[in-house]
Design a protein around this motif. Structure first.
Motif, PDB file in Angstrom:
ATOM      1  N   GLY A 141      11.106  13.163  -1.158  1.00  0.00           N
ATOM      2  CA  GLY A 141      11.963  12.797  -2.277  1.00  0.00           C
ATOM      3  C   GLY A 141      11.758  13.717  -3.457  1.00  0.00           C
ATOM      4  N   SER A 142      12.605  13.548  -4.464  1.00  0.00           N
ATOM      5  CA  SER A 142      12.526  14.401  -5.654  1.00  0.00           C
ATOM      6  C   SER A 142      11.580  13.804  -6.689  1.00  0.00           C
ATOM      7  N   ALA A 143      11.186  14.622  -7.627  1.00  0.00           N
ATOM      8  CA  ALA A 143      10.251  14.193  -8.671  1.00  0.00           C
ATOM      9  C   ALA A 143      10.987  13.402  -9.751  1.00  0.00           C
ATOM     10  N   PRO A 144      10.406  12.285 -10.207  1.00  0.00           N
ATOM     11  CA  PRO A 144      11.018  11.562 -11.320  1.00  0.00           C
ATOM     12  C   PRO A 144      10.839  12.339 -12.622  1.00  0.00           C
ATOM     13  N   THR A 145      11.720  12.096 -13.551  1.00  0.00           N
ATOM     14  CA  THR A 145      11.619  12.771 -14.844  1.00  0.00           C
ATOM     15  C   THR A 145      10.490  12.190 -15.683  1.00  0.00           C
ATOM     16  N   VAL A 146      10.309  10.887 -15.596  1.00  0.00           N
ATOM     17  CA  VAL A 146       9.254  10.217 -16.359  1.00  0.00           C
ATOM     18  C   VAL A 146       8.020  10.045 -15.478  1.00  0.00           C
ATOM     19  N   ALA A 147       6.860  10.330 -16.021  1.00  0.00           N
ATOM     20  CA  ALA A 147       5.610  10.210 -15.281  1.00  0.00           C
ATOM     21  C   ALA A 147       5.405   8.788 -14.784  1.00  0.00           C
ATOM     22  N   HIS A 148       4.736   8.662 -13.643  1.00  0.00           N
ATOM     23  CA  HIS A 148       4.367   7.358 -13.111  1.00  0.00           C
ATOM     24  C   HIS A 148       2.860   7.157 -13.240  1.00  0.00           C
ATOM     25  N   GLU A 149       2.454   5.903 -13.305  1.00  0.00           N
ATOM     26  CA  GLU A 149       1.042   5.562 -13.421  1.00  0.00           C
ATOM     27  C   GLU A 149       0.670   4.586 -12.319  1.00  0.00           C
ATOM     28  N   LEU A 150      -0.622   4.535 -12.005  1.00  0.00           N
ATOM     29  CA  LEU A 150      -1.124   3.622 -10.983  1.00  0.00           C
ATOM     30  C   LEU A 150      -2.521   3.169 -11.377  1.00  0.00           C
ATOM     31  N   ASP A 151      -2.755   1.882 -11.331  1.00  0.00           N
ATOM     32  CA  ASP A 151      -4.087   1.352 -11.604  1.00  0.00           C
ATOM     33  C   ASP A 151      -4.955   1.510 -10.361  1.00  0.00           C
ATOM     34  N   THR A 152      -6.138   2.044 -10.557  1.00  0.00           N
ATOM     35  CA  THR A 152      -7.039   2.413  -9.473  1.00  0.00           C
ATOM     36  C   THR A 152      -8.450   1.952  -9.817  1.00  0.00           C
ATOM     37  N   SER A 153      -9.397   2.310  -8.978  1.00  0.00           N
ATOM     38  CA  SER A 153     -10.798   2.001  -9.276  1.00  0.00           C
ATOM     39  C   SER A 153     -11.707   3.010  -8.599  1.00  0.00           C
ATOM     40  N   ILE A 154     -12.915   3.140  -9.134  1.00  0.00           N
ATOM     41  CA  ILE A 154     -13.923   4.002  -8.533  1.00  0.00           C
ATOM     42  C   ILE A 154     -14.545   3.257  -7.349  1.00  0.00           C
ATOM     43  N   VAL A 155     -14.619   3.942  -6.209  1.00  0.00           N
ATOM     44  CA  VAL A 155     -15.233   3.346  -5.021  1.00  0.00           C
ATOM     45  C   VAL A 155     -16.407   4.213  -4.577  1.00  0.00           C
ATOM     46  N   ALA A 156     -17.166   3.720  -3.613  1.00  0.00           N
ATOM     47  CA  ALA A 156     -18.360   4.427  -3.143  1.00  0.00           C
ATOM     48  C   ALA A 156     -18.010   5.803  -2.594  1.00  0.00           C
ATOM     49  N   ASP A 157     -18.877   6.784  -2.848  1.00  0.00           N
ATOM     50  CA  ASP A 157     -18.648   8.138  -2.361  1.00  0.00           C
ATOM     51  C   ASP A 157     -18.454   8.186  -0.857  1.00  0.00           C
ATOM     52  N   SER A 158     -19.065   7.265  -0.137  1.00  0.00           N
ATOM     53  CA  SER A 158     -18.963   7.239   1.323  1.00  0.00           C
ATOM     54  C   SER A 158     -17.538   7.015   1.815  1.00  0.00           C
ATOM     55  N   ARG A 159     -16.661   6.564   0.919  1.00  0.00           N
ATOM     56  CA  ARG A 159     -15.266   6.330   1.288  1.00  0.00           C
ATOM     57  C   ARG A 159     -14.457   7.631   1.348  1.00  0.00           C
ATOM     58  N   CYS A 160     -14.986   8.712   0.769  1.00  0.00           N
ATOM     59  CA  CYS A 160     -14.261   9.983   0.708  1.00  0.00           C
ATOM     60  C   CYS A 160     -14.961  11.041   1.545  1.00  0.00           C
ATOM     61  N   LEU A 161     -14.210  11.683   2.442  1.00  0.00           N
ATOM     62  CA  LEU A 161     -14.759  12.748   3.270  1.00  0.00           C
ATOM     63  C   LEU A 161     -14.951  14.027   2.453  1.00  0.00           C
ATOM     64  N   GLY A 162     -16.091  14.679   2.628  1.00  0.00           N
ATOM     65  CA  GLY A 162     -16.323  15.971   1.989  1.00  0.00           C
ATOM     66  C   GLY A 162     -16.511  15.919   0.498  1.00  0.00           C
ATOM     67  N   ILE A 163     -16.836  14.759  -0.052  1.00  0.00           N
ATOM     68  CA  ILE A 163     -16.986  14.655  -1.499  1.00  0.00           C
ATOM     69  C   ILE A 163     -18.318  15.234  -1.953  1.00  0.00           C
ATOM     70  N   ASN A 164     -18.304  15.834  -3.128  1.00  0.00           N
ATOM     71  CA  ASN A 164     -19.513  16.334  -3.776  1.00  0.00           C
ATOM     72  C   ASN A 164     -19.928  15.256  -4.772  1.00  0.00           C
ATOM     73  N   GLY A 165     -20.687  14.283  -4.293  1.00  0.00           N
ATOM     74  CA  GLY A 165     -20.955  13.060  -5.034  1.00  0.00           C
ATOM     75  C   GLY A 165     -21.370  13.189  -6.483  1.00  0.00           C
ATOM     76  N   PRO A 166     -22.346  14.030  -6.815  1.00  0.00           N
ATOM     77  CA  PRO A 166     -22.768  14.107  -8.215  1.00  0.00           C
ATOM     78  C   PRO A 166     -21.698  14.685  -9.137  1.00  0.00           C
ATOM     79  N   TYR A 167     -20.697  15.316  -8.557  1.00  0.00           N
ATOM     80  CA  TYR A 167     -19.761  16.105  -9.340  1.00  0.00           C
ATOM     81  C   TYR A 167     -18.314  15.668  -9.174  1.00  0.00           C
ATOM     82  N   GLU A 168     -18.076  14.704  -8.293  1.00  0.00           N
ATOM     83  CA  GLU A 168     -16.716  14.242  -8.021  1.00  0.00           C
ATOM     84  C   GLU A 168     -16.673  12.720  -7.919  1.00  0.00           C
ATOM     85  N   ILE A 169     -15.472  12.160  -8.086  1.00  0.00           N
ATOM     86  CA  ILE A 169     -15.260  10.717  -8.084  1.00  0.00           C
ATOM     87  C   ILE A 169     -14.363  10.346  -6.908  1.00  0.00           C
TER      88      ILE A 169
END
Length: 239
Positions: A141-169
Motif C-alpha cells: 500500500g501507499s504511505a499515509p500523509t499523516v504519521a501513525h503511532e503505535l503503543d508498544t512495550s520493552i520486552v526481554a532481549d531473548s525475544r529478538c534474534l541477533g540483538i545487541n542487548g546492552p546497546y539495543e531495545i
C-alpha cells in the motif's frame, strides 16, 4: 539496555536474514496497524525514505543505514506540509551501531525530544511513530500523509534474534499483529517521563527473520546508552 557498549552491530554487520526497515527505498516509513498521530509531536522529522527525531535545535537523529538527505521537514506529523523544511549540512555516523546524526543548516524553533539517562526496564510502556504504508506485506500500500503511532512495550532481549542487548531495545506491540516495518528506519521510540515524552530509541531492524511485518518484535537502538557520544557530537544536548 542501559549500559554503554563499545562494539555494537553496524548496519553492514546485521546477521544475514535479518530484515532492516529500509530494504525498499520506494516504501516510506510506516507503522502497521497503528493509528493517526494523536498529537502534533514537535520533534518529528521526515527524512526521505526514513524518519528521524529532533534532539537539538539544529540536530536530528535517524538510522545509519538510511541515506543522507539534502533536506528534512521538522515539526509536523504531515510529511508534505507544515513545520519547517531545512537543509542538512553534515551527517555523523556512530562507529558501531545503526545511528546517524544530521546537522541542520539552521536552528528551528520546535522543542526537541530529550534523551534520558536510561531507556527503561522490561515492561516499560513506549510508543513508536512514523509514516508509510499501514499494511504488513512489503509493497502492499501507499504511505499515509499523516504519521501513525503505535503503543508498544520493552520486552526481554531473548525475544529478538541477533540483538545487541546492552546497546539495543527489543520492542513489541501491545495488541499483536502490529509494529514497525520496511522504511521505518530511524523513527522515534518514546516513553513518558514525568508526563512528557522522552526519546529512548531509533528504529533499526526486525527482531525476527519473517519478511512480513508485524509478525514479531522490532529492534531499536538504545539512544540513552550512547547519550555521551551524542552529547559530544552535537556540542551539548539540551538540559
Amino acid at each position: 539496555m542501559d549500559q554503554l557498549f563499545a562494539g555494537g552491530l553496524a548496519a553492514s554487520e546485521v546477521p544475514t536474514g535479518t530484515f532492516t526497515w529500509n530494504d525498499s527505498d520506494d516504501i516510506s516509513p510506516q507503522v502497521v496497524n497503528g493509528r493517526p498521530a494523536s498529537e502534533n509531536y514537535p520533534w518529528m522529522v521526515y527524512v526521505s525514505g526514513c524518519t528521524g527525531t529532533l534532539i537539538k535545535a539544529n540536530w536530528a537523529v535517524t538510522a545509519k543505514h538510511c541515506g543522507t538527505p539534502s533536506s528534512v521537514r521538522v515539526g509536523s506529523v504531515n510529511r508534505s506540509s507544515g513545520g519547517t523544511v531545512v537543509q542538512v549540512v553534515r551527517a555523523v555516523n556512530h562507529p558501531s551501531v545503526d545511528v546517524k546524526l544530521l546537522q541542520l543548516a539552521s536552528s528551528v524553533s520546535y522543542a526537541p525530544a530529550p534523551i534520558p539517562s536510561t531507556s527503561g526496564a522490561v515492561g516499560t510502556a513506549t510508543r513508536i511513530i512514523g509514516w508509510g504504508q499501514t499494511c504488513a506485506p512489503r509493497g502492499c500500500g501507499s504511505a499515509p500523509t499523516v504519521a501513525h503511532e503505535l503503543d508498544t512495550s520493552i520486552v526481554a532481549d531473548s525475544r529478538c534474534l541477533g540483538i545487541n542487548g546492552p546497546y539495543e531495545i527489543c520492542t513489541n506491540n501491545t495488541n499483536g499483529n502490529a509494529g514497525a516495518c520496511y522504511g521505518d528506519s530511524g523513527g522515534p521510540q518514546v516513553r513518558r517521563i514525568n508526563g512528557a515524552w522522552a526519546l529512548i530509541g531509533a528504529t533499526s531492524r526486525a527482531g525476527n527473520n519473517n519478511s512480513t511485518c508485524a509478525t514479531g518484535p522490532s529492534i531499536y537502538v538504545d539512544l540513552p546508552s550512547i547519550r555521551t557520544w551524542i552529547n559530544t557530537q552535537v556540542g551539548g544536548l539540551p538540559v
